[in-house]
Design an enzyme around this catalytic site. Structure first.
Site, mmCIF file in Angstrom:
data_model
loop_
_atom_site.group_PDB
_atom_site.id
_atom_site.type_symbol
_atom_site.label_atom_id
_atom_site.label_comp_id
_atom_site.label_asym_id
_atom_site.label_seq_id
_atom_site.Cartn_x
_atom_site.Cartn_y
_atom_site.Cartn_z
ATOM 1 N N LYS A 150 -11.052 -12.058 -1.430
ATOM 2 C CA LYS A 150 -9.792 -11.312 -1.491
ATOM 3 C C LYS A 150 -8.876 -11.626 -0.303
ATOM 4 O O LYS A 150 -7.666 -11.740 -0.440
ATOM 5 C CB LYS A 150 -10.096 -9.819 -1.537
ATOM 6 N N ALA A 178 -5.509 0.974 9.208
ATOM 7 C CA ALA A 178 -6.051 0.155 10.299
ATOM 8 C C ALA A 178 -6.396 -1.257 9.834
ATOM 9 O O ALA A 178 -6.214 -2.235 10.575
ATOM 10 C CB ALA A 178 -7.289 0.830 10.881
ATOM 11 N N ASP A 232 4.841 -2.720 0.373
ATOM 12 C CA ASP A 232 4.428 -1.951 -0.799
ATOM 13 C C ASP A 232 3.805 -2.927 -1.791
ATOM 14 O O ASP A 232 4.224 -4.089 -1.876
ATOM 15 C CB ASP A 232 5.624 -1.226 -1.430
ATOM 16 N N LYS A 277 -4.940 -3.057 7.424
ATOM 17 C CA LYS A 277 -3.715 -3.855 7.285
ATOM 18 C C LYS A 277 -3.204 -4.277 8.666
ATOM 19 O O LYS A 277 -2.756 -5.405 8.860
ATOM 20 C CB LYS A 277 -2.624 -3.036 6.585
HETATM 21 P P1 IMP Z 1 -0.243 -0.050 -1.286
HETATM 22 O O1 IMP Z 1 1.240 -0.221 -1.312
HETATM 23 O O2 IMP Z 1 -0.935 -1.191 -0.613
HETATM 24 O O3 IMP Z 1 -0.662 1.283 -0.740
HETATM 25 O O4 IMP Z 1 -0.719 -0.088 -2.814
HETATM 26 C C1 IMP Z 1 -0.284 0.864 -3.778
HETATM 27 C C2 IMP Z 1 -1.299 1.007 -4.898
HETATM 28 O O5 IMP Z 1 -1.400 -0.232 -5.637
HETATM 29 C C3 IMP Z 1 -2.736 1.298 -4.426
HETATM 30 O O6 IMP Z 1 -2.937 2.680 -4.257
HETATM 31 C C4 IMP Z 1 -3.565 0.733 -5.592
HETATM 32 O O7 IMP Z 1 -3.601 1.633 -6.660
HETATM 33 C C5 IMP Z 1 -2.749 -0.475 -6.009
HETATM 34 N N1 IMP Z 1 -3.199 -1.679 -5.254
HETATM 35 C C6 IMP Z 1 -2.499 -2.337 -4.299
HETATM 36 N N2 IMP Z 1 -3.207 -3.364 -3.796
HETATM 37 C C7 IMP Z 1 -4.396 -3.348 -4.449
HETATM 38 C C8 IMP Z 1 -5.549 -4.167 -4.356
HETATM 39 O O8 IMP Z 1 -5.656 -5.118 -3.559
HETATM 40 N N3 IMP Z 1 -6.573 -3.846 -5.186
HETATM 41 C C9 IMP Z 1 -6.525 -2.814 -6.065
HETATM 42 N N4 IMP Z 1 -5.477 -2.010 -6.164
HETATM 43 C C10 IMP Z 1 -4.400 -2.267 -5.379
#
Ligand code: IMP
Length: 194
Positions: free
Chosen positions: A174, A12, A70, A14
């Protein structure tokens, strides 16, 4: 009538981020909104592959134009690991942030080069064409976790130009400088001109 565009996520937070910026041109709907509860397998070997897999899955199964994203953490001293495996770095089904951070700090023990970056890739399928947007934030990996905000690797990632980790800086910073914010900004600029 506004055009419908699917964001291949259930997240939600995102969704809100993108919805708000492109609300005049596009109606952004989620996987939940279109009744898609399939576990889309992130089987790619790069962030680009996984973003594309999610977008194509929706286009092929539901017919909607769509974008997928991703993200991952890429550490120089670990040759880009954990990268596409960021969520499941410590094994299991993934998303055990504490275990992932612990493993990362273990792998980095004694490393003098602590440079790393987060990267986000968005793949958009629109009117039969594919577009790609990426965002990146550079920083360093701290030697111990610090701060309680955020998620994932935030407690050990200190962005360049700051003396605190993402988990100490919080959402306000952030949402300005993160990899995701930067990729989303590029996507939204593109969609606004459509
Ligand atoms: P996603 O594709 O946004 O789900 O990110 C995949 C994985 O990358 C997450 O489960 C985190 O382990 C790591 N990750 C991605 N973005 C962040 C962030 O902004 N902070 C910390 N870890 C992140």
């Amino acid at each position: 009538m506004k055009r419908k565009l699917v964001f291949a996520t259930h997240n939600a937070h995102k969704l809100d981020e993108v919805r708000d910026i492109v609300k005049d041109n596009f109606e952004i709907v989620s996987l939940t909104d279109i009744g898609c509860f399939d576990d889309i397998e992130e089987s790619g070997s790069t962030l680009e592959d996984n973003a594309r897999i999610k977008a194509r899955f929706v286009k092929e199964k539901y017919g909607y134009d769509c974008f997928g994203d991703d993200s991952g953490l890429e550490v120089d001293a670990l040759n880009g690991a954990p990268g596409v495996y960021s969520a499941r770095y410590a094994g299991g089904n993934g998303h055990d942030s504490e275990a992932n951070v612990k493993k990362l700090l273990h792998e980095m023990e004694g490393a003098s080069d602590r440079k790393a970056h987060f990267r986000t890739v968005i793949v958009l399928l629109l009117d039969g064409k594919e577009y790609q947007f990426d965002g990146r934030v550079d920083g360093t990996i701290t030697s111990t976790p610090q701060g309680n905000d955020g998620f994932g690797y935030d407690p050990v990632f200190q962005p360049d130009g700051f003396d605190k980790t993402f988990a100490q800086l919080g959402m306000e910073v952030k949402s300005e400088i993160s990899h995701r914010a930067r990729a989303v900004k590029k996507l939204c600029e593109f969609l606004k001109g459509f």
